[in-house]
Design an enzyme around this catalytic site. Structure first.
Site, PDB file in Angstrom:
ATOM      1  N   HIS A 244      11.863 -19.048  26.898  1.00  0.00           N
ATOM      2  CA  HIS A 244      11.083 -18.500  25.867  1.00  0.00           C
ATOM      3  C   HIS A 244      10.609 -19.603  24.463  1.00  0.00           C
ATOM      4  CE1 HIS A 244       8.941 -15.216  23.260  1.00  0.00           C
ATOM      5  NE2 HIS A 244       8.839 -14.892  24.177  1.00  0.00           N
ATOM      6  N   GLU A 299      10.433 -10.743  31.566  1.00  0.00           N
ATOM      7  CA  GLU A 299       9.282 -10.648  32.541  1.00  0.00           C
ATOM      8  C   GLU A 299      10.787 -10.245  34.106  1.00  0.00           C
ATOM      9  OE1 GLU A 299       6.504  -9.423  31.828  1.00  0.00           O
ATOM     10  OE2 GLU A 299       5.960 -10.723  31.027  1.00  0.00           O
TER      11      GLU A 299
HETATM   12  N1  ACO Z   1      12.002 -22.707  34.143  1.00  0.00           N
HETATM   13  C1  ACO Z   1      12.581 -24.353  35.085  1.00  0.00           C
HETATM   14  N2  ACO Z   1      12.624 -24.962  33.774  1.00  0.00           N
HETATM   15  C2  ACO Z   1      11.739 -24.683  32.497  1.00  0.00           C
HETATM   16  C3  ACO Z   1      11.590 -22.483  32.478  1.00  0.00           C
HETATM   17  C4  ACO Z   1      11.839 -21.628  32.945  1.00  0.00           C
HETATM   18  N3  ACO Z   1      11.513 -20.383  33.261  1.00  0.00           N
HETATM   19  N4  ACO Z   1      11.516 -22.344  30.733  1.00  0.00           N
HETATM   20  C5  ACO Z   1      11.553 -23.428  30.495  1.00  0.00           C
HETATM   21  N5  ACO Z   1      12.024 -24.761  30.879  1.00  0.00           N
HETATM   22  C6  ACO Z   1      11.848 -26.279  30.779  1.00  0.00           C
HETATM   23  C7  ACO Z   1      10.630 -26.725  30.671  1.00  0.00           C
HETATM   24  O1  ACO Z   1       9.701 -27.114  31.565  1.00  0.00           O
HETATM   25  C8  ACO Z   1      10.606 -27.628  29.284  1.00  0.00           C
HETATM   26  O2  ACO Z   1      11.340 -28.560  30.532  1.00  0.00           O
HETATM   27  P1  ACO Z   1      10.736 -30.279  30.056  1.00  0.00           P
HETATM   28  O3  ACO Z   1      11.033 -30.640  28.498  1.00  0.00           O
HETATM   29  O4  ACO Z   1      11.631 -31.623  31.408  1.00  0.00           O
HETATM   30  O5  ACO Z   1       8.827 -30.124  30.169  1.00  0.00           O
HETATM   31  C9  ACO Z   1      12.066 -27.820  28.925  1.00  0.00           C
HETATM   32  O6  ACO Z   1      12.827 -26.221  29.431  1.00  0.00           O
HETATM   33  C10 ACO Z   1      12.079 -26.967  27.333  1.00  0.00           C
HETATM   34  O7  ACO Z   1      10.753 -25.923  27.360  1.00  0.00           O
HETATM   35  P2  ACO Z   1      10.850 -24.883  26.407  1.00  0.00           P
HETATM   36  O8  ACO Z   1      10.043 -25.777  25.344  1.00  0.00           O
HETATM   37  O9  ACO Z   1      11.957 -23.889  26.205  1.00  0.00           O
HETATM   38  O10 ACO Z   1       9.305 -24.032  27.298  1.00  0.00           O
HETATM   39  P3  ACO Z   1       7.993 -24.005  26.634  1.00  0.00           P
HETATM   40  O11 ACO Z   1       8.692 -22.913  24.918  1.00  0.00           O
HETATM   41  O12 ACO Z   1       7.265 -24.737  26.357  1.00  0.00           O
HETATM   42  O13 ACO Z   1       8.047 -22.354  27.169  1.00  0.00           O
HETATM   43  C11 ACO Z   1       7.756 -20.744  28.832  1.00  0.00           C
HETATM   44  C12 ACO Z   1       7.707 -21.005  27.329  1.00  0.00           C
HETATM   45  C13 ACO Z   1       6.129 -20.722  28.885  1.00  0.00           C
HETATM   46  C14 ACO Z   1       8.203 -19.241  28.161  1.00  0.00           C
HETATM   47  C15 ACO Z   1       9.043 -21.599  29.974  1.00  0.00           C
HETATM   48  O14 ACO Z   1      10.275 -21.080  29.086  1.00  0.00           O
HETATM   49  C16 ACO Z   1       8.583 -20.595  30.946  1.00  0.00           C
HETATM   50  O15 ACO Z   1       7.711 -21.501  31.660  1.00  0.00           O
HETATM   51  N6  ACO Z   1       9.323 -19.631  31.366  1.00  0.00           N
HETATM   52  C17 ACO Z   1       8.399 -19.263  32.790  1.00  0.00           C
HETATM   53  C18 ACO Z   1       7.897 -18.165  32.818  1.00  0.00           C
HETATM   54  C19 ACO Z   1       7.758 -16.785  32.033  1.00  0.00           C
HETATM   55  O16 ACO Z   1       8.558 -16.432  32.422  1.00  0.00           O
HETATM   56  N7  ACO Z   1       6.900 -16.149  31.237  1.00  0.00           N
HETATM   57  C20 ACO Z   1       6.870 -14.620  30.734  1.00  0.00           C
HETATM   58  C21 ACO Z   1       7.512 -15.371  29.810  1.00  0.00           C
HETATM   59  S1  ACO Z   1       7.270 -13.601  28.353  1.00  0.00           S
HETATM   60  C22 ACO Z   1       5.612 -13.557  27.744  1.00  0.00           C
HETATM   61  O17 ACO Z   1       5.302 -13.803  27.819  1.00  0.00           O
HETATM   62  C23 ACO Z   1       5.576 -11.876  27.838  1.00  0.00           C
END
Ligand code: ACO
Length: 363
Positions: A244, A299
């Protein structure tokens, strides 16, 4: 530059506070645990719209306004079904909202239209005729009746109502921000809601629960959990239902929904697999991103809950919009009242005309 605008405060709001450190969500002065499962959809609408919408309505008045607006929305269904042929339900919903006209109670119009349109679009995809809304039914019960052609049990209505309240508002998330950007141009509530729905539909935001079930289907069995997660993380894929932008701990909404899932029949096997995936995913994400603290978001259990109450996965994102529209519309009024156009800057990194001096200008 801050590409994701993390930590940038772009609005003052009385609507909700997302405390990412403590894992706490406050909506209009109440912890989410004190609202979801404790009040009706109509009471939540009245609470979120209070002092922002053009008129303050009680819970009962809100229920009546929504009932009448559902009848009005149903009149648009023939035009919707013609325009939405061949589209998915979320695409059809986007089209349907665009058929609505702005009026002084547009927040009621769009909120009432969403369940009417989802039900009609889904039934059409099954070759079934639309079912009209009924006067005297509350919004969530009416949704089930329009969708299935018969009323649902109190347990199912209560479970969906709890979900809708849980997701009704959540700070400056991507779709709410979108709604506020469009509202700030004075484009109107309907236009701002259409834009918000488009933002919601992406898999990194409200499009995640369908893919969560795809993930659970692919994993299939407890013995395959670790291997599946390692393989997908190794391929650079994101695990849906985890991580998140704001929470650095567990999303409090996940536990509210987990409590409801456990009351719905036929979810035991799915839930057991989801919990096994949760445990393995959190461990694997912690090993890969030790400084990030990636936890379960709303989710994962949304997917198990919505499947458990009998909704097909292509309805998950549209049904999310049924709840979040309360927050969108309240934010739209709040943004318009603040009267400030939202217009951030960009940093130009392209070529300059020959001979032009190199200036670092944000604009
Ligand atoms: N699976 C794998 N890797 C992840 C995930 C995940 N679920 N979430 C974050 N990461 C990784 C990112 O790819 C990033 O890696 P990098 O630096 O190598 O690119 C690292 O962890 C840090 O990411 P964050 O800065 O924490 O993520 P961001 O804030 O950009 O994104 C998001 C948040 C879009 C929700 C992300 O965690 C994600 O894609 N989750 C999966 C999709 C999801 O479940 N969406 C629903 C969110 S809740 C809602 O909107 C109602």
């Amino acid at each position: 530059m801050n590409a994701g605008l993390e930590g940038v405060v772009a609005a003052k709001t009385v609507l909700s506070q997302v405390n990412g450190v403590e894992g706490r969500l406050i909506v209009r002065g109440h912890d989410i645990e004190a609202l979801a499962g404790q009040m009706s959809f109509e009471a939540m609408a009245a609470l979120l719209w209070r002092d922002l919408a053009p008129t303050n309505l009680t819970e009962t008045q809100t229920a009546t306004a929504l009932e009448i607006a559902r009848q009005d929305a149903f009149e648009k269904v023939p035009a919707l079904l013609t325009a939405a042929k061949g589209l998915t339900v979320v695409e059809g919903l986007r089209t349907g909202l665009s058929l609505l006209s702005e009026n002084e109670d547009s927040h009621v119009t769009v909120t009432a239209a969403i369940p009417v349109f989802i039900a009609a679009l889904h039934r059409a995809s099954q070759g079934l005729a639309p079912v009209a809304p009924s006067l005297g039914r509350a919004q969530v019960a009416d949704f089930f009746a329009m969708l299935n052609g018969e009323p649902a049990s109190e347990l199912l209505v209560g479970a969906l109502e709890t979900y809708l309240l849980t997701v009704s508002d959540h700070g400056m998330n991507a779709s709410t921000f979108t709604a506020r950007v469009v509202a700030a141009t004075r484009a109107g509530t309907v236009a701002s809601t259409v834009a918000a729905l488009c933002a919601l539909s992406g898999p990194l935001h409200g499009g995640a629960p369908g893919p969560v079930l795809d993930m659970l289907d692919e994993v299939g069995d407890f013995s395959r959990v670790d291997g599946w997660i390692d393989r997908h993380l190794g391929d650079g894929e994101r695990l849906m239902g985890f991580g998140h932008r704001v929470y650095r701990t567990r999303d409090p909404r996940a536990d509210v929904l987990k409590g409801v899932v456990n009351r719905v029949q036929n979810t035991r096997a799915r839930m057991a697999l989801a919990e096994a995936v949760e445990k393995a995913a959190i461990g694997a994400l912690a090993a890969r991103y030790p400084d990030r603290n990636l936890e379960t978001n709303v989710e994962l259990f949304t997917a198990v809950l919505l499947e458990g109450i009998g909704l097909p996965r292509e309805l998950f994102t549209p049904v999310f919009a049924m709840g979040r529209v309360l927050g969108w519309t309240a934010h739209i009024y709040e943004q318009v009242a603040s009267s400030r156009l939202i217009r951030p800057a960009s940093s130009y990194v392209g070529p300059l005309p020959e001979g032009a001096p190199l200036l670092a200008v944000a604009g």
